[in-house]
Every structure is written in structure tokens, then in C-alpha cells.
Design an enzyme around this catalytic site. Structure first.
Site, PDB file in Angstrom:
ATOM      1  N   ASP A  81     -20.705 -22.571-132.828  1.00 60.23           N
ATOM      2  CA  ASP A  81     -22.027 -22.793-132.229  1.00 60.23           C
ATOM      3  C   ASP A  81     -22.618 -21.447-131.778  1.00 60.23           C
ATOM      4  O   ASP A  81     -21.950 -20.678-131.079  1.00 60.23           O
ATOM      5  CB  ASP A  81     -21.815 -23.729-131.015  1.00 60.23           C
ATOM      6  CG  ASP A  81     -23.103 -24.200-130.382  1.00 60.23           C
ATOM      7  OD1 ASP A  81     -24.117 -24.317-131.097  1.00 60.23           O
ATOM      8  OD2 ASP A  81     -23.083 -24.469-129.162  1.00 60.23           O
ATOM      9  N   ASP A 103     -26.834 -17.359-135.327  1.00 64.43           N
ATOM     10  CA  ASP A 103     -28.032 -17.412-134.487  1.00 64.43           C
ATOM     11  C   ASP A 103     -28.612 -16.001-134.343  1.00 64.43           C
ATOM     12  O   ASP A 103     -28.208 -15.227-133.482  1.00 64.43           O
ATOM     13  CB  ASP A 103     -27.685 -17.992-133.113  1.00 64.43           C
ATOM     14  CG  ASP A 103     -28.915 -18.093-132.211  1.00 64.43           C
ATOM     15  OD1 ASP A 103     -30.007 -17.652-132.637  1.00 64.43           O
ATOM     16  OD2 ASP A 103     -28.784 -18.600-131.084  1.00 64.43           O
TER      17      ASP A 103
HETATM   18  P1  13P Z   1     -26.860 -28.846-123.791  1.00 65.08           P
HETATM   19  O1  13P Z   1     -25.794 -28.148-123.006  1.00 65.08           O
HETATM   20  O2  13P Z   1     -28.182 -28.753-123.125  1.00 65.08           O
HETATM   21  O3  13P Z   1     -26.455 -30.205-124.172  1.00 65.08           O
HETATM   22  O4  13P Z   1     -27.028 -28.005-125.160  1.00 65.08           O
HETATM   23  C1  13P Z   1     -25.954 -27.927-126.045  1.00 65.08           C
HETATM   24  C2  13P Z   1     -26.259 -27.049-127.197  1.00 65.08           C
HETATM   25  O5  13P Z   1     -27.365 -26.944-127.674  1.00 65.08           O
HETATM   26  C3  13P Z   1     -25.124 -26.303-127.781  1.00 65.08           C
HETATM   27  O6  13P Z   1     -25.534 -25.477-128.830  1.00 65.08           O
HETATM   28  O1  G3H Z   2     -25.553 -23.511-126.424  1.00 66.43           O
HETATM   29  C1  G3H Z   2     -24.899 -23.368-125.415  1.00 66.43           C
HETATM   30  C2  G3H Z   2     -23.694 -24.181-125.177  1.00 66.43           C
HETATM   31  O2  G3H Z   2     -23.922 -25.079-124.120  1.00 66.43           O
HETATM   32  C3  G3H Z   2     -22.497 -23.316-124.946  1.00 66.43           C
HETATM   33  O3  G3H Z   2     -22.483 -22.777-123.684  1.00 66.43           O
HETATM   34  O4  G3H Z   2     -21.868 -20.394-124.041  1.00 66.43           O
HETATM   35  O5  G3H Z   2     -21.439 -21.522-121.839  1.00 66.43           O
HETATM   36  O6  G3H Z   2     -20.074 -22.110-123.850  1.00 66.43           O
HETATM   37  P1  G3H Z   2     -21.405 -21.626-123.328  1.00 66.43           P
HETATM   38 ZN    ZN Z   3     -27.473 -24.666-128.617  1.00 65.11          ZN
END
Ligand code: 13P
Ligand code: G3H
Ligand code: ZN
Length: 285
Positions: A81, A103
Site C-alpha cells: 500500500d 504512489d
Molecule cells: P483509512 O485509514 O482512512 O481507512 O484509509 C486506508 C487507506 O486508504 C490505506 O491506503
Molecule cells: O494509507 C495509509 C494507511 O492507513 C497506512 O497508514 O502508514 O500509518 O501504516 P500507516
Molecule cells: Zn491510502
């Protein structure tokens, strides 16, 4: 079963539902997500942020997730992510992630295209799918006006060029959501989702989805969102359960007794999301 991100998202795009992508940071979260997916017969994406990988270690996250996926009867993809670091993305590929997000959304369009395309070329060469972001999905804590936020929304013309020139598999769009807990109610730009979906006809991703009201989520799914990212609601469920247990049982010191109820609470929250996203019942064999 372990599958590629593309298999999951193409299925969701074809059948008109959204798959939940839930952030993993420890074993209990992985188990809660898989249990919820099994219970609702839903395909699912286990995703780790750079922060999550730093906290638990890429090997722990990858191996835990692969064990969970292999032992599961539902399709599971393992996804990075908000990847921003070339070397870390390579490490994820090496450790068996089946999907990565690059990203580069903070860069100007031409640069975002170049950075994204490089990752797409490499990831596709080893059968891994790629999500990328266009527009800027900020944080709920960002102190900006409505107009300023709208200026960061994904432009449909740019989106068409971005997809054509990068060859990515799914696109994260900025349409009014933000990461973290909302103060008021988020207002989504549904027309923008509709236009982008019609123009691109491919899987679209909604970030910052914790706390978005059910009706808005359902509408976004009906307009073509196929992956919905949830992190904050899982953190809140964990917190709620741990705090409740500790306050009611101040003498208990066994971590399993403290964290076990949190795993159950997270599973419930996640299963509700799977039903809300319409992914429940969509697992294939
Ligand atoms: P939230 O923490 O707002 O659910 O967002 C999650 C997210 O977009 C992770 O990439
Ligand atoms: O997009 C953001 C996610 O909620 C991940 O958050 O970087 O604190 O793990 P983090
Ligand atoms: Zn996100």
C-alpha cells in the site's frame, strides 16, 4: 488461495462489486481479515503500508500473509500500500507480494507517469499487478479548504493519459475521501467517479474509506469502485476491544487474553465491510 491483485480486481470490475483491502500490521489482524473473508465467502486483499513493513518486517508480513492465503479457501492477494521506494517495491516482489501500489502522486503528471511506468514494466515482467494514484488523497487532518481539496481531485483527461501511458492495472482516484478519522461527513464527488469509470472502464480504487457512510460506499461501488481501502476502522476496533478488556480485567496480564478479543472485534467490523462492499459471496473456487 493466493492470487494476483489483477485476478481479484478484474473479477470485481466484471461483476460490479468492490473487494476490501485491509491494512495488516500484525498476526491478529491477518487472522481477523482471513476469518471474515472465509465467513462471508469474499475475495480479499491483505495490504501492508511502508509503516507496517517497518513495524513488523517485510518477511514477517509476507510469510504470515502467504500462510494465511494458502490455507484459505477464498482468493487472497498480498499488496503493498502506498509504495514510494523503488528498493522496497523490489523487496516486496522478491518476497511474493502479488500486487504493489506505486504512489508517485505527489509528483507532477509527467514524472508520475515515468515513475509508475518503470514499476509497471518490472512488476508485469514477474506477473505482479500494479495500482497507482492520480490526484492527491490527503489526510483528514490536513487543514485545507473545500476548494483546495477539490483542486487535488483526479482529472478524467489526465487519468486517461495516465492509464494509457503507464499500462497500470488499477487506479486510485481522489474524489473526496481522506486517510484517518473524519470530523464531519465526507462528501464524495460521485459524478467524477462515474465519468472516470466510463472513460477508463477498468478497476478503480477508493482510499480513506473508514468512516465513509454506508450509503456513500454503496453508491461509489455501484458507479464502479472495485477496491476499498480500510485501515482506521480496524485500528479503532482493536483499540476499543483492548481498552474495554483491560479496564474490565485490570489483573489479567496474558497478552493472548487481551489481544484475542480485539481479533474478534476486528473480524466483526471487517465482515460487515465485506457485506457492505458487496464482495460477500463472490469468492470463486
Ligand atoms: P483509512 O485509514 O482512512 O481507512 O484509509 C486506508 C487507506 O486508504 C490505506 O491506503
Ligand atoms: O494509507 C495509509 C494507511 O492507513 C497506512 O497508514 O502508514 O500509518 O501504516 P500507516
Ligand atoms: Zn491510502
Amino acid at each position: 488461495m493466493l492470487v494476483s491483485g489483477k485476478q481479484i480486481l478484474d473479477h470485481a470490475h466484471e461483476h460490479g462489486y468492490a473487494v476490501g483491502a485491509f491494512n495488516v500490521n500484525n498476526m491478529e489482524i491477518v487472522q481477523a481479515i482471513i476469518e471474515a473473508a472465509e465467513e462471508t465467502k469474499s475475495p480479499v486483499i491483505l495490504q501492508a503500508s511502508q509503516g507496517g513493513l517497518k513495524y513488523a518486517g517485510v518477511e514477517y508480513i509476507a510469510e504470515m500473509s502467504k500462510i494465511a492465503a494458502r490455507n484459505s479457501s477464498v482468493p487472497v492477494a498480498i499488496h503493498l500500500d502506498h509504495g514510494t521506494d523503488f528498493k522496497q517495491i523490489m523487496l516486496c516482489l522478491r518476497h511474493g507480494f502479488t500486487s504493489v501500489m506505486i504512489d508517485a502522486s505527489k509528483h507532477p503528471l509527467d514524472e508520475n507517469i515515468k515513475i509508475t511506468k518503470d514499476i509497471v514494466d518490472i512488476a508485469h515482467a514477474v506477473g505482479v499487478s500494479v495500482e497507482a494514484e492520480l490526484g492527491k488523497i490527503g489526510g483528514t487532518e490536513d487543514d485545507i479548504t473545500v476548494d483546495e481539496r477539490e483542486a487535488t481531485f483526479t482529472d478524467p483527461d489526465e487519468a486517461e493519459r495516465f492509464v494509457k501511458e503507464t499500462g497500470l492495472d488499477s487506479l486510485a482516484i481522489a474524489v473526496g475521501t481522506a486517510h484517518g478519522p473524519y470530523k464531519g461527513e465526507p462528501k464524495l464527488d460521485f459524478d467524477r467517479i462515474k465519468v472516470i469509470k466510463e472513460r477508463l472502464d477498468m478497476p478503480l480504487v477508493l482510499h480513506g474509506s473508514s468512516g465513509v457512510p454506508e450509503q456513500s460506499i454503496k453508491k461509489a461501488v455501484s458507479l464502479g469502485i472495485n477496491k476499498i481501502n480500510i485501515d482506521t476502522n480496524i485500528r479503532q476496533a482493536f483499540n476499543r476491544a483492548v481498552r474495554k478488556f483491560v479496564s474490565e480485567n485490570p489483573d489479567v496480564y496474558d497478552p493472548r487474553k487481551i489481544v484475542g478479543p480485539a481479533r474478534d472485534e476486528m473480524r466483526k467490523v471487517i465482515a460487515e465491510k465485506m457485506v457492505m462492499f458487496n464482495s460477500a459471496g463472490n469468492a470463486w473456487k
